[in-house]
Design an enzyme around this catalytic site. Structure first.
Site, PDB file in Angstrom:
ATOM      1  N   ALA A  79       0.802  -1.224   0.000  1.00 21.55           N
ATOM      2  CA  ALA A  79       0.000   0.000   0.000  1.00 21.55           C
ATOM      3  C   ALA A  79       0.832   1.271   0.000  1.00 21.55           C
ATOM      4  CB  ALA A  79      -0.927  -0.004   1.222  1.00 21.55           C
TER       5      ALA A  79
ATOM      6  N   ASN B  11       1.007  -5.007   8.191  1.00 19.80           N
ATOM      7  CA  ASN B  11       2.084  -5.674   7.468  1.00 19.80           C
ATOM      8  C   ASN B  11       2.987  -4.646   6.799  1.00 19.80           C
ATOM      9  OD1 ASN B  11       1.713  -8.665   7.640  1.00 19.80           O
ATOM     10  ND2 ASN B  11      -0.313  -8.142   6.880  1.00 19.80           N
TER      11      ASN B  11
ATOM     12  N   HIS C 269      -1.426   6.641   4.584  1.00 10.20           N
ATOM     13  CA  HIS C 269      -0.082   6.245   4.990  1.00 10.20           C
ATOM     14  C   HIS C 269       0.842   7.446   4.832  1.00 10.20           C
ATOM     15  CE1 HIS C 269      -1.358   1.987   4.738  1.00 10.20           C
ATOM     16  NE2 HIS C 269      -2.023   2.401   3.677  1.00 10.20           N
TER      17      HIS C 269
END
Length: 263
Positions: free
Chosen positions: A122, A185, A214
């Protein structure tokens, strides 16, 4: 295309992410061999074939295996697959936060000289982190900000009542990956890229978040960097960004291309 023989690939797990990975490939391009929890064979689409054991998956000699089943599957399946000389593209990177798991996988990978591929998932900017990771003054902070529904129903209710962002965790990437195996993760992927520099991880549940956000903030003698990504959650799994399956599929294509070029 008529006359083209499908490539045989293995797949561990057939949940939401695995289905999204399969959907990234045209029908008929891949002969998927799927190992599921409990060896379940129901509800498999056309062109996807179940195998009833890890041994049967290895015996089918896939070009590579995609892991999309969680930390337990990593611990039990990846060492034998790598030892058998089968490349693996791994989704549950956070499982490597466990030292015993890391040691077993690394030993098998080195002995068989076979690729273990850790997609960026991601986030981006991992090449930058790898470049500055050895600088003694590098400071790296990763903040994962997601809607409360990505974590738990109780937390979602609490956040709706207060309307405020809640910091759930601040600590190391190893701790984050073990505490949030379905959500963080990517934190351990960042830590691996930045090694040996430590990474501070913040986990925030924010009712105002419009997606899975993020942020990677970096400071060092060579400069500063700020990577910000806002990903839409996967339609069937709010804990995971939709782009993660695309990253996995891109990694699979790279491995197959490299294999073809080396043949």
């Amino acid at each position: 295309m008529k006359g083209v023989v499908p490539v045989t690939l293995g797949l561990i797990g057939f949940g939401a992410m695995a289905r999204d990975i399969v959907a990234c490939f045209p029908s008929g391009e891949i002969d998927w061999r799927v190992l599921r929890r409990g060896n379940a064979t129901r509800d498999l689409p056309e062109g996807i074939h179940a195998v009833d054991s890890l041994g049967a998956l290895i015996a089918s000699r896939p070009h590579l295996v995609v892991e999309a089943a969680g930390h337990d599957a990593v611990r039990t399946c990846l060492p034998p697959l790598l030892a058998a000389g089968i490349p693996v593209v791994m989704a549950s990177v956070g499982a490597l936060a466990d030292p015993a798991t890391f040691a077993a996988i690394d030993s098998a990978r080195r002995a068989a000289r076979v690729p273990l591929v850790l997609p960026s998932g991601a986030v981006g900017g991992l090449d930058y982190l790898s470049a500055i990771g050895h600088l003694p003054d590098a400071e790296i902070v990763y903040t994962a900000r997601k809607p409360p529904v990505a974590f738990s129903s109780d937390l979602a209710a609490q956040a709706r009542e207060t309307g405020q962002a809640i910091t759930l965790f601040q600590g190391t990437a190893q701790e984050a990956a073990q505490l949030y195996p379905k959500n963080l993760n990517v934190a351990f992927s960042i830590a691996l890229a930045a090694y040996p520099s430590p990474v501070t991880v913040r986990v925030v549940a924010d009712p105002a978040a419009t997606g899975n956000q993020h942020e990677i903030a970096v400071s060092s003698t060579v400069g500063t960097a700020l990577f910000t990504l806002c990903n839409r959650p996967a339609p069937t799994n709010p804990q995971t960004s939709a782009v993660t399956a695309m990253s996995m599929a891109a990694a699979v294509r790279r491995v197959l291309q490299e294999r073809e070029m080396g043949a």
